[in-house]
Design a protein around this motif. Sequence first.
Motif, PDB file in Angstrom:
ATOM      1  N   UNK A 255       0.824  -1.206   0.000  1.00  0.00           N
ATOM      2  CA  UNK A 255       0.000   0.000   0.000  1.00  0.00           C
ATOM      3  C   UNK A 255       0.856   1.252   0.000  1.00  0.00           C
ATOM      4  N   UNK A 256       1.959   1.211   0.701  1.00  0.00           N
ATOM      5  CA  UNK A 256       2.902   2.329   0.710  1.00  0.00           C
ATOM      6  C   UNK A 256       4.270   1.804   1.095  1.00  0.00           C
ATOM      7  N   UNK A 257       5.047   1.285   0.135  1.00  0.00           N
ATOM      8  CA  UNK A 257       6.330   0.670   0.458  1.00  0.00           C
ATOM      9  C   UNK A 257       7.310   1.609   1.149  1.00  0.00           C
ATOM     10  N   UNK A 258       7.117   2.918   1.010  1.00  0.00           N
ATOM     11  CA  UNK A 258       8.016   3.865   1.643  1.00  0.00           C
ATOM     12  C   UNK A 258       7.718   4.096   3.110  1.00  0.00           C
ATOM     13  N   UNK A 259       6.579   3.649   3.584  1.00  0.00           N
ATOM     14  CA  UNK A 259       6.204   3.812   4.994  1.00  0.00           C
ATOM     15  C   UNK A 259       5.726   2.450   5.503  1.00  0.00           C
ATOM     16  N   UNK A 260       6.695   1.594   5.773  1.00  0.00           N
ATOM     17  CA  UNK A 260       6.391   0.208   6.125  1.00  0.00           C
ATOM     18  C   UNK A 260       5.861   0.108   7.560  1.00  0.00           C
ATOM     19  N   UNK A 261       4.675  -0.465   7.759  1.00  0.00           N
ATOM     20  CA  UNK A 261       4.171  -0.677   9.123  1.00  0.00           C
ATOM     21  C   UNK A 261       4.880  -1.863   9.760  1.00  0.00           C
ATOM     22  N   UNK A 262       4.939  -1.889  11.091  1.00  0.00           N
ATOM     23  CA  UNK A 262       5.532  -3.051  11.750  1.00  0.00           C
ATOM     24  C   UNK A 262       4.473  -4.144  11.888  1.00  0.00           C
ATOM     25  N   UNK A 263       4.900  -5.286  12.382  1.00  0.00           N
ATOM     26  CA  UNK A 263       4.020  -6.447  12.445  1.00  0.00           C
ATOM     27  C   UNK A 263       2.830  -6.189  13.372  1.00  0.00           C
ATOM     28  N   UNK A 264       3.071  -5.455  14.461  1.00  0.00           N
ATOM     29  CA  UNK A 264       1.991  -5.168  15.399  1.00  0.00           C
ATOM     30  C   UNK A 264       0.912  -4.308  14.746  1.00  0.00           C
ATOM     31  N   UNK A 265       1.336  -3.330  13.940  1.00  0.00           N
ATOM     32  CA  UNK A 265       0.375  -2.460  13.273  1.00  0.00           C
ATOM     33  C   UNK A 265      -0.454  -3.235  12.252  1.00  0.00           C
ATOM     34  N   UNK A 266       0.192  -4.091  11.477  1.00  0.00           N
ATOM     35  CA  UNK A 266      -0.532  -4.893  10.492  1.00  0.00           C
ATOM     36  C   UNK A 266      -1.496  -5.844  11.189  1.00  0.00           C
ATOM     37  N   UNK A 267      -1.037  -6.459  12.272  1.00  0.00           N
ATOM     38  CA  UNK A 267      -1.896  -7.387  13.025  1.00  0.00           C
ATOM     39  C   UNK A 267      -3.123  -6.666  13.561  1.00  0.00           C
ATOM     40  N   UNK A 268      -2.928  -5.451  14.082  1.00  0.00           N
ATOM     41  CA  UNK A 268      -4.053  -4.681  14.620  1.00  0.00           C
ATOM     42  C   UNK A 268      -5.064  -4.361  13.529  1.00  0.00           C
ATOM     43  N   UNK A 269      -4.574  -4.015  12.334  1.00  0.00           N
ATOM     44  CA  UNK A 269      -5.477  -3.744  11.213  1.00  0.00           C
ATOM     45  C   UNK A 269      -6.269  -4.993  10.830  1.00  0.00           C
ATOM     46  N   UNK A 270      -5.662  -6.176  11.035  1.00  0.00           N
ATOM     47  CA  UNK A 270      -6.329  -7.433  10.698  1.00  0.00           C
ATOM     48  C   UNK A 270      -7.120  -7.984  11.881  1.00  0.00           C
ATOM     49  N   UNK A 271      -7.195  -7.196  12.972  1.00  0.00           N
ATOM     50  CA  UNK A 271      -7.971  -7.547  14.164  1.00  0.00           C
ATOM     51  C   UNK A 271      -7.485  -8.849  14.805  1.00  0.00           C
ATOM     52  N   UNK A 272      -6.166  -8.923  14.976  1.00  0.00           N
ATOM     53  CA  UNK A 272      -5.582 -10.064  15.682  1.00  0.00           C
ATOM     54  C   UNK A 272      -4.297  -9.614  16.357  1.00  0.00           C
TER      55      UNK A 272
END
Length: 362
Positions: A255-272
Amino acid sequence: MVTKAASKPVWDFRRGVATARVLVQLGLDRGLNLDTLLRHTGIAPELLDDPQGEIDATQEIQLIRNLQADLPQVETLGLEAGTRYHVTTYGLWGYAVLSSPTLGSAFGMAARMLNQTFSLSTNEVEQLGDQVMISYQAEHLPPDIRQFVLDRDRAAAVTLQREILGQPMPYRAMLLRRPEPSPQMVEAYTQLFGVRPLFGQPQDRSLFDASLMHQPLPQANAHTKRLCEDMLKKLIDARSQRTGVAATVRDRLLRNPGQIPDMEEVAAEMRMTSRTLRRHLTAEGATFRGLLEEVRSTLTEELMGGANLTHGEIAERLGYADVTTFIEAFRRWKGVPPSEYRRASGLTNHHPRLSRRRFIPR
């Protein structure tokens, strides 16, 4: 005696066939047929569907002549053509511009890479005090297509600027060499540029506040950004198919390779939780770090060739802290530094940078 061949002028480079598709579609939408549009161009109809296809500048010039000859009554034809060149029309170069951190860095990259665009005019970008001035030149072109090209290239620039800013570019002034045209044409210019042009000027120029060059880019409007994401997703899919949670994570990283989210942020977006996300990825034979490396590695190869960015520009667009960190990562992927990989792959000077355009920041 051997006569050395003269070098081609800076505007006479082979260009992606996407520009021919844009011009052909404009003609088709105006009621022309394909054979009429392509006559004397040497462009085969099937080439229009080839994503890797290229044409010569002279072929594009003939295509423009065909459009003008068959639509002489359409005064706004060049402007109409230019507004059809979107960020996504330029492929990975368009993505590289879109992902620039500031308008100034986007201008700087575009200024060095005329031959990554579809421009037939040339221009210079200079900062003079508190304003930036873009000067356009078309005297090198055949007289019968100059005005179309100037209109097309300036409208394309305005369209690109609007898409990377997410809003119209606030110009101070628009200067045109041509005499004042019909009221309809004046209105078309005014609607496009946001200001009424001044006609009969010594040069074709655009002026805007220099402060805009330091403005962080908002990653454009949602529609354009989504189209770029789709383009990148298809590119990555062609290299490595993913399904399930791994595919979802990878798409989020794209979605934005220049602003990489960490694993915790991605997990939160996926509700886990991140622990649950790690478990799902492990079950699919993937890791978060591996997916990130996959995205960055693939985009690096494409940006080297398809957009011809420097190592520093690639590092910036893929979210690395500095170019050294990027080079270390590249060694890990390929076993060699990026400069050596470029030479071995024939990517050195694949699209030589041109000095005709310039931006002098102050």
